[in-house]
Every structure is written in C-alpha cells, then in structure tokens.
Design a protein around this motif. Structure first.
Motif, PDB file in Angstrom:
ATOM      1  N   ASN A  31      -5.102   0.496  28.209  1.00 39.88           N
ATOM      2  CA  ASN A  31      -5.225   2.313  28.526  1.00 39.88           C
ATOM      3  C   ASN A  31      -5.147   2.667  26.859  1.00 39.88           C
ATOM      4  O   ASN A  31      -5.154   2.134  25.991  1.00 39.88           O
ATOM      5  CB  ASN A  31      -4.154   2.708  29.346  1.00 39.88           C
ATOM      6  CG  ASN A  31      -4.830   3.570  30.144  1.00 39.88           C
ATOM      7  OD1 ASN A  31      -5.446   4.189  29.834  1.00 39.88           O
ATOM      8  ND2 ASN A  31      -4.030   3.976  30.962  1.00 39.88           N
ATOM      9  N   CYS A  32      -5.241   3.969  26.243  1.00 42.34           N
ATOM     10  CA  CYS A  32      -6.943   4.257  25.431  1.00 42.34           C
ATOM     11  C   CYS A  32      -5.521   4.954  24.986  1.00 42.34           C
ATOM     12  O   CYS A  32      -5.085   5.837  23.951  1.00 42.34           O
ATOM     13  CB  CYS A  32      -7.931   4.794  25.200  1.00 42.34           C
ATOM     14  SG  CYS A  32      -8.868   3.701  25.155  1.00 42.34           S
ATOM     15  N   TYR A  33      -4.534   5.889  25.844  1.00 41.21           N
ATOM     16  CA  TYR A  33      -3.630   6.350  26.186  1.00 41.21           C
ATOM     17  C   TYR A  33      -2.342   6.473  26.730  1.00 41.21           C
ATOM     18  O   TYR A  33      -2.853   6.076  28.142  1.00 41.21           O
ATOM     19  CB  TYR A  33      -4.343   8.396  26.393  1.00 41.21           C
ATOM     20  CG  TYR A  33      -5.370   8.845  25.409  1.00 41.21           C
ATOM     21  CD1 TYR A  33      -5.668   8.948  24.519  1.00 41.21           C
ATOM     22  CD2 TYR A  33      -6.899   9.095  26.679  1.00 41.21           C
ATOM     23  CE1 TYR A  33      -7.180   9.363  23.603  1.00 41.21           C
ATOM     24  CE2 TYR A  33      -7.758   9.342  26.393  1.00 41.21           C
ATOM     25  CZ  TYR A  33      -7.813   9.723  25.305  1.00 41.21           C
ATOM     26  OH  TYR A  33      -9.897   9.730  24.071  1.00 41.21           O
ATOM     27  N   ASN A  34      -1.017   7.238  26.138  1.00 38.76           N
ATOM     28  CA  ASN A  34      -0.234   6.905  27.064  1.00 38.76           C
ATOM     29  C   ASN A  34      -1.015   8.317  28.050  1.00 38.76           C
ATOM     30  O   ASN A  34      -0.954   8.821  28.352  1.00 38.76           O
ATOM     31  CB  ASN A  34       1.217   7.241  25.734  1.00 38.76           C
ATOM     32  CG  ASN A  34       2.452   7.313  26.850  1.00 38.76           C
ATOM     33  OD1 ASN A  34       2.290   6.068  27.462  1.00 38.76           O
ATOM     34  ND2 ASN A  34       2.975   8.033  26.668  1.00 38.76           N
ATOM     35  N   SER A  35       0.524   7.989  29.449  1.00 42.64           N
ATOM     36  CA  SER A  35       0.146   7.488  30.608  1.00 42.64           C
ATOM     37  C   SER A  35       1.343   8.095  30.759  1.00 42.64           C
ATOM     38  O   SER A  35       2.568   8.141  30.665  1.00 42.64           O
ATOM     39  CB  SER A  35      -0.589   7.514  31.483  1.00 42.64           C
ATOM     40  OG  SER A  35       0.414   7.227  31.875  1.00 42.64           O
ATOM     41  N   ALA A  36       2.412   8.936  31.846  1.00 41.48           N
ATOM     42  CA  ALA A  36       3.409  10.012  32.951  1.00 41.48           C
ATOM     43  C   ALA A  36       3.724   8.340  33.280  1.00 41.48           C
ATOM     44  O   ALA A  36       5.011   8.227  33.330  1.00 41.48           O
ATOM     45  CB  ALA A  36       2.705  10.371  34.039  1.00 41.48           C
ATOM     46  N   TYR A  37       3.153   7.588  33.387  1.00 39.77           N
ATOM     47  CA  TYR A  37       3.786   5.844  33.587  1.00 39.77           C
ATOM     48  C   TYR A  37       3.185   4.738  32.982  1.00 39.77           C
ATOM     49  O   TYR A  37       3.636   3.827  32.848  1.00 39.77           O
ATOM     50  CB  TYR A  37       2.027   5.382  34.890  1.00 39.77           C
ATOM     51  CG  TYR A  37       2.216   6.131  36.228  1.00 39.77           C
ATOM     52  CD1 TYR A  37       3.095   6.920  36.727  1.00 39.77           C
ATOM     53  CD2 TYR A  37       0.705   6.956  35.986  1.00 39.77           C
ATOM     54  CE1 TYR A  37       2.035   7.944  38.126  1.00 39.77           C
ATOM     55  CE2 TYR A  37       0.597   7.764  36.306  1.00 39.77           C
ATOM     56  CZ  TYR A  37       1.185   8.578  37.357  1.00 39.77           C
ATOM     57  OH  TYR A  37       0.759   8.919  37.938  1.00 39.77           O
ATOM     58  N   GLY A  38       3.901   5.527  31.163  1.00 34.28           N
ATOM     59  CA  GLY A  38       3.684   4.394  30.090  1.00 34.28           C
ATOM     60  C   GLY A  38       2.418   4.182  30.026  1.00 34.28           C
ATOM     61  O   GLY A  38       1.329   4.418  30.588  1.00 34.28           O
ATOM     62  N   LEU A  39       2.106   2.612  30.064  1.00 30.99           N
ATOM     63  CA  LEU A  39       1.135   2.260  29.342  1.00 30.99           C
ATOM     64  C   LEU A  39       0.455   0.899  30.805  1.00 30.99           C
ATOM     65  O   LEU A  39       1.879   0.238  30.760  1.00 30.99           O
ATOM     66  CB  LEU A  39       0.531   1.501  28.209  1.00 30.99           C
ATOM     67  CG  LEU A  39       0.855   2.636  26.446  1.00 30.99           C
ATOM     68  CD1 LEU A  39       0.985   1.917  25.821  1.00 30.99           C
ATOM     69  CD2 LEU A  39      -0.780   3.576  26.558  1.00 30.99           C
ATOM     70  N   PRO A  40      -0.579   0.211  31.208  1.00 31.18           N
ATOM     71  CA  PRO A  40       0.032  -0.964  31.635  1.00 31.18           C
ATOM     72  C   PRO A  40       1.144  -2.157  30.931  1.00 31.18           C
ATOM     73  O   PRO A  40       0.877  -2.830  32.335  1.00 31.18           O
ATOM     74  CB  PRO A  40      -2.049  -1.290  32.120  1.00 31.18           C
ATOM     75  CG  PRO A  40      -2.609   0.419  32.540  1.00 31.18           C
ATOM     76  CD  PRO A  40      -1.770   1.068  30.619  1.00 31.18           C
TER      77      PRO A  40
END
Length: 677
Positions: free
Chosen positions: A558-567
């Motif tokens: 992923n290009c950005y960190n998300s609420a689920y972390g990174l894939p």
C-alpha cells in the motif's frame, strides 16, 4: 253423582284444553329465555376476562413497534398466545385476533379480537354460540433519543457544489445540514437562518426537548477518539495487542523477533510519540479481524466487544516513517541518525576496517608493494543486550550486515601478517572513534521498521509525521448540549481518505452503554438509538501506481498506512517478522486494490448488521455516489442501502444542495420518538 257427571260433561265440551299444548310449547321458550340470562352473563364474564387479557397484551407488546424491522405477524401471534393464556383452556370459548394496527410515529398499538362462546340454553332455540368484540390501544412513544452523526471528513468533501446559499464546499453544506438536524432534534421549533438558507436554527421561543442526546463521529481514513484518552483503560499502553509491533523492530536484524529481547525493550506507541516530541493526536487503529462470536458478522473490528485487554484494546495510531528514497509521502525521519548507532558497550562493540600492503619487501619500499582495503568494514562485539547509552532500554541483537564510522580513529602501524622476501603482506586497521559503530547494509524493511530513529524530532502535518492522516476533529460522545454539538460539527475539515467501516464502527460504539464510550443508555424499550452514516463517496484503498511507485508498494502492499496497518502486516507468515504473524488485518502483501476495497465494504456491512442486531436504527446518506471511482455507483449504493435498517432509510442525494432536505427528513422522523406520554 249427578253433579260429578255434569262437571265431566262441561270439561269435555271446554275448548280451553289447548292451554296444555300451548303451555308445553311455551315452556321451551320460557326455559330458553331464562337460560339466556345465564348465557349472556357467561359471555360478559368472558368478555371482561378477554379485555383484561388484551389490555395486558397490548401494554406488553407496544414497545415491539419500535423494533426494526417491524414484524406485525409476530406481534399478532404473541398477542393471541397471551390472550388465550389468560382465558385458560375451555373448549366452550375461543378468541381470534385481527391484524394489529401500528402507528410508529405516534407510538400506538391497537389490538382487536373477536370472542366466540358456545351457549347452553339458547342453543335450544337455534343459537349455538354468541360473539363479542374487544379492543385495546396502548400509546407511548420512546422516552429518550440517542443519535450518532457519523460524518465523512475526507478530502473530497472540499469539492464545491451549488445550493440555496450559492456555490460552496460540500463540507459547508454538510455542516449546515447537520447543524439544522441538531436544532430540529434538540428544540420543538426551528426556522431557516436568514443569512444561510441551507441551514436552520431554533426559534426565539423554542423550548429545548428533554432526553435527547447527540454524538458526532468525524471520520477519514481513521477515527480520532480524543488525545485526552491516552491513559484510558481501553487504550493499549503496553503493547498488549498482537498488532502493536506492526512496522516496528528493535534490533536491526531480520532473523529474530522483538520477542527475543526483554519486554521492556519493545517500546509502545505512546512511548515512541514521546521520543519524537510530537503529541498523539488521538487516532487509533482498527482492532485485528479476529472472530468474537458464532455469527458471520462478529469480529473485533466490526462489533463492540468489551476492551478488557490483549487484542481487544485499541492501539494508538503511529504512522510509520517510510524508508528513505522510496518516494514515500510519509518519509519524515532520517533512517540512520546517530541515535541508531550501536553503542560501544564498554568498548566491546567495534567496526573494524583493515588495509593490506602486498608483494612487499621487509621495508615496504619496493615498487611492487601496493595498498588496498581488505574487504568491507566488519562489526564485532557483544550481542543481545540492553543499553541506555543511546536511549532508554534500547535492545541490540545480532550485528548488522556491515558497519561504518562517523569518525574513524587513526590507522594503526602496519604489521607483517604473512610471506617473506619481496612477497610479504602487511596489515593495519582502524576503528570508530569512541567505540560503537553505524550499522549499514540494512534492507529497506529494517530501515523502515527500526524504532531507534523515533528519537528524532518529527514533523506533525496532517499528511506527514506520526499522526499522518489522523482526523483532526475528535469524537464527541453523547451530549445534551446543542452548542457543543454545533461547535464540533463546525470544527470539521475536509482532508484525507475515506474509511466508512471505521466511522460506522465507532458510531455504533458511542451509542452503547459500555466502554470505550459508555455514555449510552441501556438497550431497552425506553431509548431509541439511531446511527446516521453520511459519506460523499466510497471506501478507498491505495495500492495504486497513481499514488506511489512500485518499490514502496512491493515493500508494504500500500502507498499509505491505514487503520488496518499495511497489507504486509496482515497474515504475515514470516517467523522473523515483527508484524502480526498469522493474524488477519486486511489483505496480504500482494492483494489487489479492488480486493482491499471489497473487504472494506464487507466489514462496513458486518458492522451495520451488528448495530441493527443490537437494536440501533441505521440511516445512511450517500452523496454523489455517481462519482465513485474505486467502486461502481451500484456497489456503493447497495452497500449503503443494505446497511440501513430499511430501504427507505437510505438516501442518495447527488448534489450537496440536497443535504439539508435529507437531514431534515430524518430529523423530523426522529422527532416523533422524543419524550411523549
């Protein structure tokens, strides 16, 4: 004798003997009429018992009319059972309920039944049964109203549109509409604002309605639970969750796990914030996608499981500093500051560089005698230890692949190490000034995950820094203060991505009576709980070449960190990774962007189902769904329609100028559920 004969003659001639026949016939009627009183009294007794039974059933079942979906058939069957139970078992009587009449707006349930009683006496004259009707009505509106506004604060809310007050940002239309709904719910009379036709305010003589409370849940890619909750019991302050080490590694070595050092050496998120000089803004990550119940919708990140420890706690968001040179938007720290150097540990840690002179005579003066480095500098010294030399409780595992010195000592004198005559080899070395060394040869993964670099001062912009993409406006828990709700709504800003799932999950949680926000009343018939989810778009993921280069996507998924972390963190099978092991976060390293979006949609739907099952009425508003790019309009609208408690509770305005009418419609409908006896 003559007198007796005369009397008999007269009796024989007397036609009044028909009286006996008539009397015999009338006796049946007289008995039936007399018995009718008994049959009628019996009927009235049954009617009275039935009325009491029906009244009890109506009062008991009236709260059922507020449940979603409304089940008329269930109310009828339950009422029938209650009435028959009160009447008792009697083959001579029966009761049949008609279809209940329900008026949800006015809180009214009307039940009507027909009674049939078999007769004893009047059956003699062809009336085998008597009928009667009973009717009962109960009226009571819900005693309290709790509403959570879940409002999209993503960057697309800055797009402009036209309304009654001219062309403005979608966000301003949302603020005006939500504020108008706030006044409508809190007051018994509102009027359009003269200087803002897209909004309204309470009238000068309006009275504030009791037992109404509102909450506001702004969302982007994350939800902000409030920086003031940093010490709350439901925040993971010790690294208890399996996801707390995602993207962070303590030892600069990919062959060991952070579990190898003592627990004190693995810093938690709030500790890292403190080292960067940046305050935690208040955002948290989604809990791991771990099953919590038997139904298909129950997971830690889709329900309201109590946060009592371990994976049930909420991990503070610390958006990781990406590796230097990969074109990452969130590259805000130097990957190799001096604080990350390996300490000397009383002189035992060294980085040694060696030079050789070969083909030399004893004086190293012959022409063939030349100098060259004897390979790359090599690290040596103690391993697997804790030191406070660079920063508190730092852990140092195996050595890095190679090393370097910020300042070298002087070279030692050459010493012969082999050979004779003109084929002698001499060697000298040097080390780092003061001992210790700068680790080198680390992979992009290690450079991204090393925790030592968080001892530098970090930037704190919205899209860069440890708080990157954290929603600026924090959750406002349920309150009965209109001014506080309006101020929260007015503070919202349009920026960042869209995670409808996380917004919905936290909207659900603020309505419950349990932590993390326990202001909600009990789930009972005295309280109407309502969730209004508004978004101007779709769930978005960012494993896209239009947002970052292939190197970063290959590293993190992923290009950005998300609420689920990174894939990369999700279902990571590597036994030497600091990430979540086999725990499901979302996707895996090579998951396509479309699949990530589909999973976000699924978790949104799961959260809605859990909220509805708990007794919450859900409304959804999808603005400009025709502009969806990562999903189709049909996909987005189906998700939001299914999320709502009923199809008529899903709204799809395509222009921001329509928002006031939509919010007003919902608010007016909810106003009927305010206190009224």
């Amino acid at each position: 004798m003559r007198q007796l004969a005369s009397l008999l003659t007269r009796f024989g001639r007397d036609e009044r003997g028909a009286f006996a026949v008539i009397f015999g016939l009338m006796a049946i009627v007289l008995v039936a009429l007399s018995g009718a009183v008994v049959d009628y009294v019996s009927l009235e007794q049954v009617r009275n018992r039935a009325q009491i039974a029906l009244d009890a059933a109506t009062l008991a079942l009236q709260p059922e009319i507020f449940k979603t979906p409304l089940n008329i058939g269930d109310i009828k069957s339950r009422a029938q059972a209650l009435v028959l139970d009160r009447l008792g078992t009697d083959a001579a009587l029966s009761a049949s309920l008609e279809t209940p009449v329900v008026d949800v707006t006015n809180g009214t349930l009307t039940l009507e039944a027909e009674l049939t009683v078999k007769t004893i006496f009047v059956s003699l004259v062809g009336v085998p049964e008597l009928k009667a009707r009973v009717k009962s009505q109960a009226t009571r509106k819900k005693l309290a109203l709790e509403v959570a506004f879940v409002l999209d604060n993503s960057g697309s809310m800055s797009y402009t549109g036209a309304g009654a007050n001219g062309t403005r940002q979608r966000m301003q239309f949302l603020k005006d509409a939500a504020n108008c709904a706030t006044y409508t719910l809190f007051y018994d009379a509102v009027e359009t604002k003269s200087n803002a036709p897209d909004s309204c305010v309470n009238t000068a003589t309006a009275k504030k309605v009791e037992n109404v409370r509102l909450a506001v849940v702004p969302f982007t890619m994350f939800v902000n639970v409030g920086a003031g909750n940093s010490s709350a019991a439901w925040i993971d302050k010790t690294g208890a969750s399996v996801t707390s080490n995602d993207n962070f590694d303590t030892d600069d070595d990919e062959t060991t796990l952070p579990g190898s050092p003592p627990a004190s050496a693995v810093p938690n998120r709030l500790t890292l914030f403190g080292r960067t000089g940046v305050a935690w803004r208040g955002c948290v990550e989604a809990r791991p996608h771990i099953k919590t119940g038997s139904t298909s919708n129950e997971y830690l990140d889709t329900d309201d499981t109590a946060p009592v420890g371990s994976n049930t706690l909420y991990v503070p968001l610390l958006s990781p500093d990406m590796a230097d040179g990969l074109g990452a938007a969130n590259d805000y720290l130097t990957d190799s500051p001096a604080i990350c150097d390996r300490p000397s540990t009383a002189g035992s840690a060294q980085c040694t560089q060696t030079q050789q002179r070969t083909s030399c005579n004893s004086g190293q003066s012959n022409g063939s005698c030349t100098t060259q480095n004897a390979g790359a500098p090599t690290p040596s010294g103690q391993t697997d230890f804790t030191s406070n030399e660079k920063y508190s409780s730092a852990w140092y595992g195996p050595h890095a692949p190679s090393c370097d010195c910020r300042t070298w000592t002087s070279w030692s004198s050459y010493t012969q190490v082999s050979g004779s005559g003109n084929n002698r080899t001499f060697e000298r070395s040097r080390n780092c000034q003061g001992g210790g060394y700068k680790p080198t040869g680390l992979s992009d993964r290690e450079l991204q995950e090393r925790v030592c670099k968080y001892s530098q001062t970090a930037v704190n912009d919205f899209s860069k820094g440890p708080n990157a993409d954290c929603t600026r406006t924090a959750i406002l828990p349920l309150t009965d203060a209109p001014a506080t709700v309006v101020a929260t709504i007015n503070s919202m800003q349009a920026e960042g991505g869209t995670n409808i799932h996380e917004g919905t999950a936290w909207g659900y949680r603020v309505l419950t009576p349990s932590l993390p926000f326990d202001q909600g009343g009990a789930f009972d018939t005295a309280t109407s709980k309502v969730l209004i989810v508004m978004t101007d778009g779709e769930n978005t993921a960012y494993n896209l070449s239009s947002h970052c280069g292939d190197a970063l996507r290959a590293l993190n998924g992923n290009c950005y960190n998300s609420a689920y972390g990174l894939p990369y963190n999700s279902r990571n099978a590597s036994t030497t990774s600091s990430s979540s092991g086999t725990v499901e976060r979302m996707g895996t390293l090579n998951t396509a962007n479309a699949s990530l979006v589909n999973e976000m949609n699924t978790r949104t739907s799961q959260t809605c189902e859990n909220a509805k099952k708990a007794g919450i009425t859900v409304y959804t508003i999808g603005l400009a769904t025709n502009q969806a790019t990562q999903s189709s309009q049909a996909t987005v609208e189906k998700m939001l329609r299914d999320c709502a408690s009923a199809s008529e509770k899903a709204f799809f305005p395509q222009t921001p100028g329509e928002l006031r009418a939509v919010f007003a419609s919902i608010a007016n409908e909810l106003s009927a559920l305010r206190l009224s006896q």
